[in-house]
Design a protein around this motif. Structure first.
Motif, short mmCIF file in Angstrom:
data_model
loop_
_atom_site.label_atom_id
_atom_site.label_comp_id
_atom_site.label_asym_id
_atom_site.label_seq_id
_atom_site.Cartn_x
_atom_site.Cartn_y
_atom_site.Cartn_z
N GLY A 252 0.81 -1.21 0.00
CA GLY A 252 0.00 0.00 0.00
C GLY A 252 0.84 1.26 0.00
N ALA A 253 1.92 1.26 0.79
CA ALA A 253 2.81 2.42 0.81
C ALA A 253 3.50 2.61 -0.53
N PHE A 254 3.90 1.50 -1.16
CA PHE A 254 4.54 1.56 -2.48
C PHE A 254 3.58 2.17 -3.52
N GLN A 255 2.32 1.79 -3.44
CA GLN A 255 1.34 2.34 -4.37
C GLN A 255 1.06 3.81 -4.09
N ARG A 256 1.09 4.21 -2.81
CA ARG A 256 0.86 5.62 -2.46
C ARG A 256 1.95 6.51 -3.02
#
Length: 823
Positions: free
Chosen positions: A386-390
């Protein structure tokens, strides 16, 4: 033989009793055991590396050189401190130091953790940026929760359901209370209720049993003969009841709710119902799409160092709380690991002196062998994805003609991660530089034909990864044709699986079906490779080595040897994959659909491509998974159909036809000419005859005969760079499709689908105002010329006026029976 005779006697006895269901079950046991014996012999005769066991010697790297230790005392003395350092490695994470440590502690059981989940935590400017991203992602996942918290109550039914069917020979428990004891207890309802009550009390209060604080660490060689201590697996054998409690709450209940609520990202392939080969398939399809679209892409492949052993407990606690596990149960599991005393078991037996952590100096990690380690790592990796996508690093895919959106950031299978980057470590772990590499897919055009750039022709970019020392390490850039092993399959972005076949030939495992559904190999190459292997194996059995391929693989009923045909086997696995994965919400199902749409747009055919003559049409497609599947279906006369919704591309008007359907139906254009026509068609964004004619359905749009590129705003067409000769060939094709005057003999009918070319002309509902958009903020308005001769089929507009804003959105193609004239 005695067991076979016993089972046959059982069959006769059950027949006399009339229990035919028991007869069927016993016959199934006989068949299964026969197959097991058969393949056991095959595995023993094939060449494969021996498995490493418990070591009696270890090697340790020192500044002065490597030293080998051979005695029990030396092995235990050297291994224990290094394993302790391994388990304390996650304490270097930012969340375990400074102000963050004051806020969260070692267990993440503070008010600040609650504020993180509720979104009320005040982030300091100097806070580590990546840790903040993970915390924000934890809040996002927590906000998706159901109101129901994971139950940490254990009843006797839970206890008996598991232990009555458990394998009593599984090793566990330093206290010598093994699986067989609990299996015996499970046969009594009162003892089962007593055990369930003890486990419930521990889970609800967060207070562990004293014996849970001791465990065995089993050292195992990952590779036979490699005895470096840092290369060995450290398997933790916890107390059997404690380990089962972790499995019940985290692996069963938590993950059930996580899957139901969509908390686990599709990028995580280590999940129920998904095999590692599905990750290989997604990587193969991604490379296929990039080769078809001719887009630049980066594909880093990284390996997480120590994986489960390198997870920091504060971030693990935050992740598990976001997944709705009660805090008391999380504190119970993590506190036991932090103060665990490990006793080392090697080839010499169990050590008398233990090692581990204390409350003030704890050990971290989730522990390989711990029942909550896979689910705990899934929760932490969900935050990472999720952080990578953000950060905007995910690859967005849009259906080539349906426009359906799908996003995939990475392919994660435990410690193996492949990032998918199209041109456009705060958890405590680190990346192993020796196992990391990356590819870059760049393009060049030679006489209009796209080619992947070699390593020498690519820009000299550098990719770095974080390391424990703090200094980033540069990972190597591989050539697109150099195969590397990922999830058990040797692959490369160029789509050549020849090296994978060679490696399987070396080990004698070419007939093993793993990866068959994911790879795309030329059927002739695959058959010839296996035929050579068959001859080498059968020659010592006095089988004529010159036996033909037909009799080698033909069934016994036609006097053949009945050896497995790898191409038929591969086709069967691909068909099974499509039956189970097509159009599902999984990453594999979505990537199959996205790649099929690009494959269809690349060929330019409007009907079922798989049912077309492969020999006649194969030049229209780039090599890849779908093209090889098409080849196999054609080779064995398999009729494949998914339904008109997916295999029939919609045409625009009544009487319309796909351009390439018409071109390939005639022999006037040879193979090279078809490729040239298809190249220009993709460059200009054309699919059917309706795309090349004006609104009257008859006159060819002059733009079609120019060298201008695509103006499609909805359908995805491939990047091409046609040559002058390609354009000349395409103009001849347009003349063939229409006439020498570039007019259709019979006009096309009414529109049945919305055109995919950009709409620039619009008309109002009363049909007295015509609009021509010139930009996103202005347009030209034309008034109906009432002095002109307007008929039912022709309208004339005049007096152009430039206005700002957006005009009414009534599209012109809805009035295809009219001819509009402006001046």
């Amino acid at each position: 033989m005695l067991r076979i005779e016993h089972l046959r006697d059982c069959i006769l006895r059950e027949k006399e009793r009339g229990d035919m269901k028991a007869v069927v079950r016993i016959r199934q046991i006989l068949r299964n055991e026969k197959l097991r014996r058969r393949w056991s012999g095959v595995h023993k005769s094939t060449i494969k590396p021996r498995r490493g066991g418990a070591p009696t010697s270890i090697k340790v790297k020192h500044p002065d050189g490597d030293v080998q230790y051979d005695t029990q005392e030396e092995v235990e003395t050297q291994a224990a401190p290094r394993l302790t350092d391994r388990f304390k490695l996650p304490r270097d994470a930012p969340i375990c130091n400074g102000n963050l440590f004051d806020d969260f502690g070692y267990l993440g059981n503070t008010d600040c953790t609650k504020a993180i989940l509720e979104g009320t935590y005040e982030y300091l400017p100097e806070m580590d940026a990546h840790t903040r991203l993970l915390c924000e992602e934890a809040h996002r996942i927590f906000s998706l929760k159901s109101t129901e918290e994971i139950s940490n109550y254990v009843d006797s039914d839970d206890f008996q359901c598991f232990w009555l069917h458990a394998d009593e020979f599984i090793q566990s428990s330093y206290s010598h209370i093994h699986f067989c004891h609990y299996k015996a207890i499970a046969h009594d309802k009162y003892l089962s209720a007593l055990e369930a009550a003890k486990l419930s009390l521990a889970a609800i209060t967060g207070i562990p049993m004293e014996r849970w604080g001791s465990a065995l660490t089993v050292l195992l060689e990952k590779e036979f003969g490699n005895i470096y201590v840092e290369k060995m697996r450290a398997i933790c054998l916890l107390e059997a009841d404690f380990n089962w409690l972790n499995k019940l709450i985290f692996a069963k209940r938590m993950m059930d709710q996580a899957y139901d609520n969509g908390m686990v990202p599709v990028e995580q392939f280590a999940r129920r119902g998904v095999q590692a080969s599905n990750g290989v398939l997604c990587k193969v399809l991604f490379c296929d799409m990039m080769r078809a679209l001719h887009e630049m892409a980066g594909i880093p492949s990284v390996d997480l160092g120590n994986c489960y052993d390198a997870v920091a407990h504060p971030i693990a606690s935050i992740a598990l709380q976001a997944f709705q596990v009660p805090l008391a149960t999380i504190v119970l599991s993590l506190s036991v690991l932090q103060t665990m005393t490990f006793f080392l078991r090697t080839g010499y037996g169990v050590s008398e002196v233990g090692y581990g952590g204390t409350r003030s100096d704890p050990t971290f990690g989730l522990g390989q062998g711990n029942g909550m380690a896979p689910s705990g790592f899934s929760a932490v990796s969900s935050l990472m994805v999720g952080a990578f996508q953000r950060l905007g690093h995910a690859s967005d895919f849009s259906g080539a003609w349906t426009g359906i959106l799908f996003c995939l950031a990475a392919i994660i299978y435990v410690d193996n991660t492949v990032l998918l980057l199209r041109a456009k470590s705060p958890t405590g772990g680190y990346l192993k530089a020796a196992k990391c590499f990356w590819y870059m897919m760049g393009w060049k055009w030679v006489k209009g034909v796209p080619q992947l750039r070699t390593l020498r022709q690519l820009p000299k970019y550098k990719m770095t990864i974080p390391q424990k020392s703090g200094a980033p390490a540069v990972i190597p850039l591989r050539d697109v044709s150099d195969a590397e092993e990922t999830l058990g399959v040797w692959s490369c972005p160029s789509g050549d699986f020849g090296f994978h076949i060679e490696k399987k030939m070396e080990t004698g495992h070419l007939w093993v079906s793993y990866g068959f559904a994911a790879i795309a190999v030329d059927p002739d190459v695959l058959e010839s490779s296996l035929q050579k292997l068959y001859r080498d194996v059968l020659s010592p059995l006095r089988v004529n080595e010159k036996i033909t391929k037909f009799y080698l693989m033909a069934p016994k009923r036609v006097m053949g040897l009945g050896m497995p045909n790898p191409c038929i086997k591969m086709l069967a696995y691909k068909l099974h994959l499509l039956q189970t994965e097509w159009n599902q919400s999984t990453a594999s199902g979505q990537m199959l659909r996205q790649s099929l749409e690009i494959f269809q747009m690349e060929t330019g055919l409007s009907t079922n491509v798989i049912e077309k003559d492969y020999d006649r049409f194969e030049s229209l497609a780039t090599g890849g998974w779908w093209k090889q599947f098409w080849c196999l279906c054609h080779r064995y006369d398999v009729k494949f159909h998914l339904g008109n919704k997916w295999l029939i591309l919609p045409l625009l008007r009544v009487g319309d036809k796909a351009i390439m359907d018409v071109i390939c139906s005639t022999d006037l254009f040879p193979k090279s000419a078809r490729q040239s026509i298809n190249r220009v068609r993709k460059y200009k964004g054309l699919h059917s005859i309706a795309d090349i004619v004006l609104c009257d359905g008859r006159t060819v749009d002059p733009w079609v005969l120019t060298t201008d590129g695509s103006n499609s705003n909805r359908v995805i067409f491939l990047l091409e760079k046609p040559t002058r000769s390609d354009f000349a060939t395409f103009r001849r094709a347009v003349t063939y499709l229409t006439s020498a005057t570039h007019r259709l003999p019979t006009p096309l009918g009414a529109f049945v689908n919305k055109p995919h070319r950009k709409d620039n002309w619009f008309i109002n509902a009363d049909r007295n105002l015509l609009y021509h958009t010139t930009s996103s903020s202005s347009y030209i308005q034309y008034d109906l010329d009432t002095s002109a001769r307007n008929t039912h089929f022709s309208l004339t507009f005049s007096n152009p006026t430039t206005l700002s804003g957006q005009c009414p959105r009534n599209t012109i193609y809805e009035y295809e029976s009219y001819t509009f004239t402006t001046y």
